[in-house]
Design a protein around this motif. Structure first.
Motif, PDB file in Angstrom:
ATOM      1  N   LEU A 184       0.815  -1.220   0.000  1.00  0.00           N
ATOM      2  CA  LEU A 184       0.000   0.000   0.000  1.00  0.00           C
ATOM      3  C   LEU A 184       0.846   1.267   0.000  1.00  0.00           C
ATOM      4  CD1 LEU A 184      -2.676  -0.901   2.731  1.00  0.00           C
ATOM      5  CD2 LEU A 184      -2.993  -0.946   0.253  1.00  0.00           C
ATOM      6  N   TYR A 185       2.117   1.153   0.367  1.00  0.00           N
ATOM      7  CA  TYR A 185       2.921   2.349   0.613  1.00  0.00           C
ATOM      8  C   TYR A 185       3.172   3.211  -0.625  1.00  0.00           C
ATOM      9  CZ  TYR A 185       3.927   0.508   5.310  1.00  0.00           C
ATOM     10  OH  TYR A 185       3.828   0.043   6.601  1.00  0.00           O
ATOM     11  N   PRO A 186       3.467   2.631  -1.799  1.00  0.00           N
ATOM     12  CA  PRO A 186       3.693   3.514  -2.958  1.00  0.00           C
ATOM     13  C   PRO A 186       2.507   4.421  -3.261  1.00  0.00           C
ATOM     14  CG  PRO A 186       4.537   1.320  -3.420  1.00  0.00           C
ATOM     15  CD  PRO A 186       3.782   1.219  -2.126  1.00  0.00           C
ATOM     16  N   ASP A 187       1.297   3.857  -3.221  1.00  0.00           N
ATOM     17  CA  ASP A 187       0.113   4.680  -3.472  1.00  0.00           C
ATOM     18  C   ASP A 187      -0.070   5.702  -2.361  1.00  0.00           C
ATOM     19  OD1 ASP A 187      -2.284   5.359  -4.947  1.00  0.00           O
ATOM     20  OD2 ASP A 187      -3.418   4.396  -3.336  1.00  0.00           O
ATOM     21  N   MET A 188       0.178   5.291  -1.121  1.00  0.00           N
ATOM     22  CA  MET A 188       0.080   6.228   0.005  1.00  0.00           C
ATOM     23  C   MET A 188       1.013   7.418  -0.205  1.00  0.00           C
ATOM     24  SD  MET A 188       1.198   5.597   4.006  1.00  0.00           S
ATOM     25  CE  MET A 188       2.945   5.409   3.567  1.00  0.00           C
ATOM     26  N   ARG A 189       2.240   7.148  -0.604  1.00  0.00           N
ATOM     27  CA  ARG A 189       3.218   8.230  -0.769  1.00  0.00           C
ATOM     28  C   ARG A 189       2.855   9.140  -1.933  1.00  0.00           C
ATOM     29  NH1 ARG A 189       7.760   3.650  -0.008  1.00  0.00           N
ATOM     30  NH2 ARG A 189       7.820   3.610   2.286  1.00  0.00           N
ATOM     31  N   ARG A 190       2.355   8.569  -3.024  1.00  0.00           N
ATOM     32  CA  ARG A 190       1.937   9.405  -4.157  1.00  0.00           C
ATOM     33  C   ARG A 190       0.811  10.347  -3.749  1.00  0.00           C
ATOM     34  NH1 ARG A 190       2.773   4.663  -7.171  1.00  0.00           N
ATOM     35  NH2 ARG A 190       0.591   4.057  -6.876  1.00  0.00           N
ATOM     36  N   GLU A 191      -0.186   9.801  -3.073  1.00  0.00           N
ATOM     37  CA  GLU A 191      -1.327  10.627  -2.685  1.00  0.00           C
ATOM     38  C   GLU A 191      -0.941  11.651  -1.622  1.00  0.00           C
ATOM     39  OE1 GLU A 191      -4.064  10.826  -4.168  1.00  0.00           O
ATOM     40  OE2 GLU A 191      -3.856   9.096  -5.489  1.00  0.00           O
ATOM     41  N   PHE A 192       0.002  11.283  -0.758  1.00  0.00           N
ATOM     42  CA  PHE A 192       0.451  12.234   0.258  1.00  0.00           C
ATOM     43  C   PHE A 192       1.153  13.420  -0.400  1.00  0.00           C
ATOM     44  CE2 PHE A 192       3.478  13.835   3.445  1.00  0.00           C
ATOM     45  CZ  PHE A 192       2.614  14.076   4.508  1.00  0.00           C
ATOM     46  N   ALA A 193       1.973  13.151  -1.409  1.00  0.00           N
ATOM     47  CA  ALA A 193       2.654  14.241  -2.118  1.00  0.00           C
ATOM     48  C   ALA A 193       1.638  15.170  -2.779  1.00  0.00           C
ATOM     49  CB  ALA A 193       3.615  13.669  -3.155  1.00  0.00           C
ATOM     50  N   THR A 194       0.601  14.592  -3.376  1.00  0.00           N
ATOM     51  CA  THR A 194      -0.455  15.411  -3.981  1.00  0.00           C
ATOM     52  C   THR A 194      -1.150  16.261  -2.925  1.00  0.00           C
ATOM     53  OG1 THR A 194      -0.813  13.748  -5.700  1.00  0.00           O
ATOM     54  CG2 THR A 194      -2.592  15.320  -5.314  1.00  0.00           C
ATOM     55  N   PHE A 195      -1.411  15.655  -1.781  1.00  0.00           N
ATOM     56  CA  PHE A 195      -2.054  16.364  -0.676  1.00  0.00           C
ATOM     57  C   PHE A 195      -1.190  17.535  -0.199  1.00  0.00           C
ATOM     58  CE2 PHE A 195      -2.200  16.689   4.019  1.00  0.00           C
ATOM     59  CZ  PHE A 195      -3.497  17.142   4.189  1.00  0.00           C
ATOM     60  N   ILE A 196       0.096  17.291  -0.013  1.00  0.00           N
ATOM     61  CA  ILE A 196       0.993  18.343   0.468  1.00  0.00           C
ATOM     62  C   ILE A 196       1.141  19.445  -0.579  1.00  0.00           C
ATOM     63  CG2 ILE A 196       3.405  18.838   1.047  1.00  0.00           C
ATOM     64  CD1 ILE A 196       1.871  17.657   3.364  1.00  0.00           C
ATOM     65  N   ARG A 197       1.231  19.061  -1.852  1.00  0.00           N
ATOM     66  CA  ARG A 197       1.356  20.071  -2.915  1.00  0.00           C
ATOM     67  C   ARG A 197       0.159  21.018  -2.896  1.00  0.00           C
ATOM     68  NH1 ARG A 197       2.218  23.740  -5.326  1.00  0.00           N
ATOM     69  NH2 ARG A 197       3.013  24.069  -7.435  1.00  0.00           N
ATOM     70  N   ARG A 198      -1.003  20.491  -2.588  1.00  0.00           N
ATOM     71  CA  ARG A 198      -2.219  21.303  -2.581  1.00  0.00           C
ATOM     72  C   ARG A 198      -2.387  22.078  -1.274  1.00  0.00           C
ATOM     73  NH1 ARG A 198      -5.531  17.350  -2.886  1.00  0.00           N
ATOM     74  NH2 ARG A 198      -6.159  17.303  -0.689  1.00  0.00           N
ATOM     75  N   GLU A 199      -2.119  21.421  -0.138  1.00  0.00           N
ATOM     76  CA  GLU A 199      -2.494  21.989   1.154  1.00  0.00           C
ATOM     77  C   GLU A 199      -1.385  22.768   1.849  1.00  0.00           C
ATOM     78  OE1 GLU A 199      -5.524  21.954   2.460  1.00  0.00           O
ATOM     79  OE2 GLU A 199      -6.285  20.896   0.700  1.00  0.00           O
ATOM     80  N   TYR A 200      -0.134  22.375   1.678  1.00  0.00           N
ATOM     81  CA  TYR A 200       0.935  23.005   2.456  1.00  0.00           C
ATOM     82  C   TYR A 200       1.032  24.512   2.204  1.00  0.00           C
ATOM     83  CZ  TYR A 200       5.559  23.669   4.596  1.00  0.00           C
ATOM     84  OH  TYR A 200       6.604  24.108   5.375  1.00  0.00           O
ATOM     85  N   PRO A 201       1.035  24.977   0.950  1.00  0.00           N
ATOM     86  CA  PRO A 201       1.057  26.439   0.755  1.00  0.00           C
ATOM     87  C   PRO A 201      -0.144  27.134   1.393  1.00  0.00           C
ATOM     88  CG  PRO A 201       1.631  25.312  -1.284  1.00  0.00           C
ATOM     89  CD  PRO A 201       1.124  24.266  -0.348  1.00  0.00           C
ATOM     90  N   ARG A 202      -1.299  26.475   1.385  1.00  0.00           N
ATOM     91  CA  ARG A 202      -2.480  27.076   2.014  1.00  0.00           C
ATOM     92  C   ARG A 202      -2.296  27.186   3.523  1.00  0.00           C
ATOM     93  NH1 ARG A 202      -6.730  25.613   4.728  1.00  0.00           N
ATOM     94  NH2 ARG A 202      -6.277  23.383   4.587  1.00  0.00           N
ATOM     95  N   TRP A 203      -1.722  26.145   4.144  1.00  0.00           N
ATOM     96  CA  TRP A 203      -1.466  26.211   5.586  1.00  0.00           C
ATOM     97  C   TRP A 203      -0.594  27.417   5.920  1.00  0.00           C
ATOM     98  CZ3 TRP A 203       0.432  20.447   6.146  1.00  0.00           C
ATOM     99  CH2 TRP A 203      -0.673  19.584   5.993  1.00  0.00           C
ATOM    100  N   LEU A 204       0.419  27.664   5.084  1.00  0.00           N
ATOM    101  CA  LEU A 204       1.360  28.745   5.380  1.00  0.00           C
ATOM    102  C   LEU A 204       0.775  30.116   5.061  1.00  0.00           C
ATOM    103  CD1 LEU A 204       3.191  26.343   5.771  1.00  0.00           C
ATOM    104  CD2 LEU A 204       4.974  27.526   4.488  1.00  0.00           C
ATOM    105  N   ARG A 205      -0.159  30.171   4.115  1.00  0.00           N
ATOM    106  CA  ARG A 205      -0.815  31.454   3.828  1.00  0.00           C
ATOM    107  C   ARG A 205      -1.747  31.858   4.959  1.00  0.00           C
ATOM    108  NH1 ARG A 205      -1.719  29.281  -1.294  1.00  0.00           N
ATOM    109  NH2 ARG A 205      -3.914  28.917  -0.765  1.00  0.00           N
ATOM    110  N   ASP A 206      -2.415  30.874   5.545  1.00  0.00           N
ATOM    111  CA  ASP A 206      -3.423  31.158   6.570  1.00  0.00           C
ATOM    112  C   ASP A 206      -3.059  30.378   7.828  1.00  0.00           C
ATOM    113  OD1 ASP A 206      -5.634  31.843   8.020  1.00  0.00           O
ATOM    114  OD2 ASP A 206      -7.029  30.560   6.916  1.00  0.00           O
TER     115      ASP A 206
END
Length: 519
Positions: A184-206
């Motif tokens: 399960l780990y490869p898919d987990m890591r791919r989706e986590f990267a997508t999640f961070i790419r989308r959410e991390y800049p938003r966390w830092l903006r707000d």
């Protein structure tokens, strides 16, 4: 011989009265042999192996506890159950002090005896079978549950669950199921990267919005409440400690502390100059560079972490806490020995004692350069075992034991994790690019395969110091490590299989933080 292959020796001078008990055990599949005194029991043990001994404590001749010691000399790993008519506390304490497997007080029923024998001889197998059944049932659900729908709390819950399954399946020697889980780990890591790419800049903006605790929040959210209540606190950072490594050393502390573990996200890059400075300062890297320009240069090495004591003091002052800070960084055996000699004085004054232990980070870096270290820390399981061995003999454990003895609360955490890298990712860069294997800064950086890295062209999105026009940031995803086309074979042979950090995976980003309250 019984079908399950387990054999029991019952040593008791009332052997005839216990025949119904022995028959009950035989009916349950155990081979049972008896002796009426300790001397005959010892002789039987010398002639053949038994898996367990039921030993009467009160027999003519040699006492049961004396027989226990002789039996242990003959078979050091033998399970021994003490059976006695005495209900005196002194007898019980003697038996427990001798490390008997269990203790039964006569009269006992056949089923009581069977329950103890089955627990000692079959308990692990029964537990492992139940674990395997639970995992198979849960795995079907995990396959059906998408990582894409997770928010940051969901990611913590899912990652901590998978980590615990990994630990449990490895402990149960369920190699096949462990490999199934890790599928399960490869898919987990791919989706986590997508999640961070989308959410991390938003966390830092707000920063006031719905986001997880980050490195910059650790002191304010977790350490400050301790010092608000108590005159003294210990703050321990084990550099490069992954969640699974924390789970592996946590049992060593349960007798000393009540442990409350929660989690936070490391800032990016998940590397010591960024994440640990953010942890001690409460500031993002661009803010550190702006506020303390003399402490932040272009070199990305250990010199960037040379001011952690001052950064922690400055953060506490900004939070309105004029608290004395004692700081130690342990990076060598000599420094560890020196700290152990000074444990008494370390706790002599009120305030915050902050300690950074660099062993695991040094181990993961040194592993790439040493064939011996590579062999003993070949994979995640071996790295956990090595971490356990180090911790039990470390100055960190000595420090925590002393804190428990003195009643001092402890906050223990990591600054970032690491990932077992197997996949080379070719990158194209100019000469100004930084040399790191899981993150890079430089002009016109790009990955040959965009799926292997997150690319950011604006440092402000990550709150990193600006590097000039055209500079961008690459953060490795999955189990990749960056290589240049001209050095592909060299980097592959040198770094494949290394534990690295700086990129974007749950193993690097989702970190434990635990409050330890002395018992």
């Amino acid at each position: 011989m019984a079908a399950n292959g387990k054999s029991v020796l019952w040593v008791d001078d009332e052997a005839e009265l216990l025949e119904p008990h022995r028959m009950f055990l035989r009916d349950k599949g155990f081979f049972v042999e008896s002796a009426t005194n300790a001397e005959d029991g010892a002789e039987l043990l010398r002639r053949r192996g038994f898996d367990l001994v039921l030993l009467d404590e009160q027999m003519p001749g040699m006492r049961g506890l004396d027989a226990f010691r002789e039996f242990r000399e003959i078979a050091p790993n033998l399970d021994i159950v003490m059976v006695t008519k005495s209900e005196e506390d002194t007898t019980l304490m003697e038996a427990l002090g001798a490390d008997v497997g269990a203790y039964l007080v006569k009269p006992v029923t056949p089923r009581q005896v069977y329950a103890v024998v089955a627990r000692l001889l079959e308990g692990a197998r029964i537990h492992h079978q139940a674990l395997a059944r639970r995992f198979v049932e849960r795995f079907r659900a995990l396959q059906a549950e998408s990582f894409r729908d997770l928010d940051w709390r969901g990611w913590i819950d899912r990652f901590t669950e998978l980590t615990q399954w990994d630990l449990d399946l490895v402990a149960a020697c369920e190699t096949g199921l462990t490999e199934t889980l890790r599928g399960l780990y490869p898919d987990m890591r791919r989706e986590f990267a997508t999640f961070i790419r989308r959410e991390y800049p938003r966390w830092l903006r707000d920063l006031g919005g719905g986001r997880p605790p980050l490195s910059v929040d650790v002191v304010h959210e977790f350490l400050l409440p301790i010092i608000d209540r108590d005159r003294q606190a210990l703050f321990v950072v084990i550099d490069c400690l992954r969640l699974d490594q924390w789970r592996s050393i946590e049992p060593s502390l349960t007798a000393l502390f009540e442990i409350e573990t929660t989690h936070y996200f490391s800032i990016l890059p998940t590397a010591t100059p960024y994440s640990r400075n953010a942890l001690f300062s409460g500031l993002f890297p661009c803010e550190i560079a702006a506020r303390f320009p003399d402490w932040w240069g272009e070199r990305e090495d250990e010199t960037l972490n040379a001011h952690e004591r001052d950064l922690l003091g400055a953060q506490l002052a900004e939070l309105g806490k004029q608290v004395p800070v004692r700081y130690e960084k342990i990076s060598s055996a000599q420094e560890a020995d020196d700290l152990e000699r000074r444990l008494g004085s370390f706790f002599a004054a009120d305030g915050i004692g902050a300690c950074v232990f660099n062993f695991i980070d040094l181990l993961t870096h040194g592993r790439s350069e040493s064939a011996i270290l590579y062999e003993v820390a070949r994979d995640e399981t071996a790295l956990r075992e090595l971490t356990e061995q180090w911790f039990r003999r470390s100055a960190a454990f000595s420090l925590l034991r002393e804190a428990a003895r003195r009643g001092v609360k402890v906050l223990i955490t990591s600054d970032h994790g690491s990932i077992h890298c197997q996949t080379p990712a070719t990158v194209f860069a100019k000469r100004d690019a930084t040399p790191n294997l899981r993150y890079k800064f430089g002009e016109d950086l790009r990955a040959e395969n965009p799926d292997y890295a997150l690319s950011f062209s604006n440092e402000d999105l990550l709150k990193l110091p600006r590097r000039g026009l055209g500079a961008n940031t690459l953060l490795a995803t999955g189990d990749t490590f960056f290589v240049y086309p001209t050095k592909l074979r060299e980097y592959q042979s040198r770094y494949r299989g290394s534990f690295l950090h700086g990129g974007v995976t749950p193993e690097e980003c989702i970190l434990p933080i635990a409050l330890l309250t002395p018992r």
